[in-house]
Scaffold this active site. Structure first.
Site, short mmCIF file in Angstrom:
data_model
loop_
_atom_site.label_atom_id
_atom_site.label_comp_id
_atom_site.label_asym_id
_atom_site.label_seq_id
_atom_site.Cartn_x
_atom_site.Cartn_y
_atom_site.Cartn_z
N TYR A 167 63.57 5.99 -2.02
CA TYR A 167 62.32 5.94 -2.78
C TYR A 167 61.21 5.36 -1.89
O TYR A 167 60.13 5.95 -1.78
CB TYR A 167 62.49 5.09 -4.05
CG TYR A 167 61.21 5.01 -4.86
CD1 TYR A 167 60.64 6.15 -5.42
CD2 TYR A 167 60.55 3.79 -5.03
CE1 TYR A 167 59.45 6.07 -6.15
CE2 TYR A 167 59.36 3.71 -5.75
CZ TYR A 167 58.82 4.86 -6.29
OH TYR A 167 57.64 4.80 -7.00
N SER B 55 53.00 4.21 -3.57
CA SER B 55 53.53 3.00 -4.21
C SER B 55 53.38 1.86 -3.21
O SER B 55 53.34 2.09 -1.99
CB SER B 55 55.01 3.19 -4.54
OG SER B 55 55.61 1.93 -4.80
P1 NAP Z 1 56.94 8.17 -15.74
O1 NAP Z 1 56.26 7.72 -16.99
O2 NAP Z 1 58.42 8.25 -15.71
O3 NAP Z 1 56.29 9.54 -15.30
C1 NAP Z 1 56.88 10.44 -14.39
C2 NAP Z 1 56.31 11.81 -14.65
O4 NAP Z 1 56.87 12.73 -13.69
C3 NAP Z 1 56.62 12.31 -16.04
O5 NAP Z 1 55.50 12.96 -16.58
C4 NAP Z 1 57.75 13.31 -15.79
O6 NAP Z 1 57.66 14.32 -16.79
C5 NAP Z 1 57.36 13.84 -14.42
N1 NAP Z 1 58.50 14.42 -13.73
C6 NAP Z 1 59.69 13.83 -13.46
N2 NAP Z 1 60.51 14.69 -12.86
C7 NAP Z 1 59.83 15.87 -12.77
C8 NAP Z 1 60.14 17.15 -12.28
N3 NAP Z 1 61.36 17.42 -11.72
N4 NAP Z 1 59.21 18.13 -12.35
C9 NAP Z 1 58.02 17.89 -12.91
N5 NAP Z 1 57.65 16.70 -13.38
C10 NAP Z 1 58.55 15.70 -13.32
O7 NAP Z 1 56.56 7.17 -14.54
P2 NAP Z 1 55.16 6.78 -13.88
O8 NAP Z 1 55.26 5.36 -13.54
O9 NAP Z 1 54.02 7.25 -14.69
O10 NAP Z 1 55.27 7.59 -12.51
C11 NAP Z 1 54.20 8.33 -11.98
C12 NAP Z 1 54.14 8.12 -10.47
O11 NAP Z 1 53.82 6.76 -10.20
C13 NAP Z 1 55.45 8.39 -9.74
O12 NAP Z 1 55.16 9.13 -8.57
C14 NAP Z 1 55.96 7.00 -9.37
O13 NAP Z 1 56.74 7.02 -8.19
C15 NAP Z 1 54.64 6.29 -9.16
N6 NAP Z 1 54.71 4.82 -9.24
C16 NAP Z 1 55.11 4.22 -10.39
C17 NAP Z 1 55.19 2.84 -10.43
C18 NAP Z 1 55.65 2.11 -11.65
O14 NAP Z 1 55.94 0.89 -11.55
N7 NAP Z 1 55.69 2.74 -12.81
C19 NAP Z 1 54.82 2.08 -9.29
C20 NAP Z 1 54.42 2.74 -8.14
C21 NAP Z 1 54.36 4.11 -8.12
P3 NAP Z 1 58.85 15.22 -17.35
O15 NAP Z 1 60.02 14.31 -17.57
O16 NAP Z 1 58.26 15.80 -18.59
O17 NAP Z 1 59.10 16.26 -16.30
#
Ligand code: NAP
Length: 266
Positions: free
Chosen positions: A155, A142
């Protein structure tokens, strides 16, 4: 459309957001998929639509990567399945709450997922990649890895771990046929924000990218062999200057004498 078969990509956190977009894009490129997350229903729906669209083989593995036993099963799959050529460590959670308002157990669970699971899955995948002389790991970090003041410190710290770990892996695996990439998304329009307690609508639209644009840009960086990809950063010279300054300083950080500014005053 003719597609080259590229092996199987394991994508964690594939049930929504960035992971689901990686699943779509990688299948279109010719990867079979192994989709990992907790929500089996969402994984099944995604798998079925990707199979219909691309005819690729899509398997799902419902696992809570914060649970040691479930994580061990996913690690075993990575060790045993030689068709896996790409690991996308994407599963992660975040929050914006400051230290005094955060539950320390929730912070530990964040580290279990964002740090421990990512590290263990990498350890499970890389030896096989090395023995086969090819493979790739994409680690979703991130921008808070570079700007830890922006959201919650645990985080930010977890994502700084992902960046440093990936940089170290790149150094260690250089010349061995393994490509590692750290992706540093800025704010991206996914469930991440709602799950972390800050509605997406509260962010200025000018700083929020769609998950599709973010992943497409990150894959351009991947194709170019980038180690660190920051899709939102318009002027790459900013990152290059920062990285050059860090490298230049790294040889100066260990000496047998304290710096004169730390001489005790008499
Ligand atoms: P998201 O839509 O909330 O996706 C998170 C994913 O992680 C979901 O598929 C969730 O699926 C899975 N997950 C959560 N807890 C889990 C667990 N205990 N075991 C297995 N899977 C788990 O958010 P996203 O933005 O796509 O996030 C993906 C990555 O991008 C993350 O690492 C986040 O830190 C990073 N990121 C996001 C942003 C942003 O602004 N969105 C910015 C920078 C970095 P289930 O609930 O089905 O388990």
């Amino acid at each position: 459309m003719t597609q080259t078969h590229l092996g199987t990509a394991m994508i964690t956190g594939a049930s929504s957001g960035i992971g689901a977009v990686y699943a779509d894009r990688l299948a279109r490129r010719g990867y079979d998929l192994l989709l990992v997350a907790r929500n089996r229903k969402r994984l099944m729906t995604l798998a079925s639509s990707i199979t219909t669209d691309t005819r690729r083989n899509v398997e799902i593995l419902d696992a809570d990567l914060g649970d040691g036993v479930a994580l061990a099963n996913v690690e075993a799959k990575l060790r045993q399945d030689a068709s896996i050529t790409l690991l996308v460590n994407n599963a992660g959670i975040g929050t914006h709450t400051p230290l005094v308002d955060s539950d320390v157990d929730a912070m530990s669970r964040m580290i279990d997922l964002n740090v421990t699971a990512l590290m263990r899955l990498t350890y499970a995948a890389v030896p096989g990649f090395l023995s086969r002389g090819k493979g790739a790991v994409i680690n979703i970090s991130s921008i808070v890895a570079l700007a830890p003041e922006m959201l919650n410190g645990v985080y930010g710290g977890s994502k700084a771990f992902v960046l440093a770990f990936t940089q170290s892996l790149h150094h260690e695996l250089a010349g061995k046929g393994i490509h590692v990439q750290a992706v540093l998304p800025g704010a991206t329009a996914t469930d991440f924000w709602q799950t972390g307690g800050l509605p997406l609508e509260s962010l200025d639209k000018s700083i929020v990218m769609s998950a599709g644009n973010m992943v497409d840009a990150a894959l351009v960086g991947f194709d170019r062999g980038e180690l660190v990809t920051i899709p939102s950063l318009q002027d790459v010279a900013r990152w290059e200057d920062f990285a050059d300054a860090r490298r230049a300083m790294s040889n100066l950080l260990s000496t047998n004498t304290p710096a004169p500014r730390y001489a005790a005053s008499r």
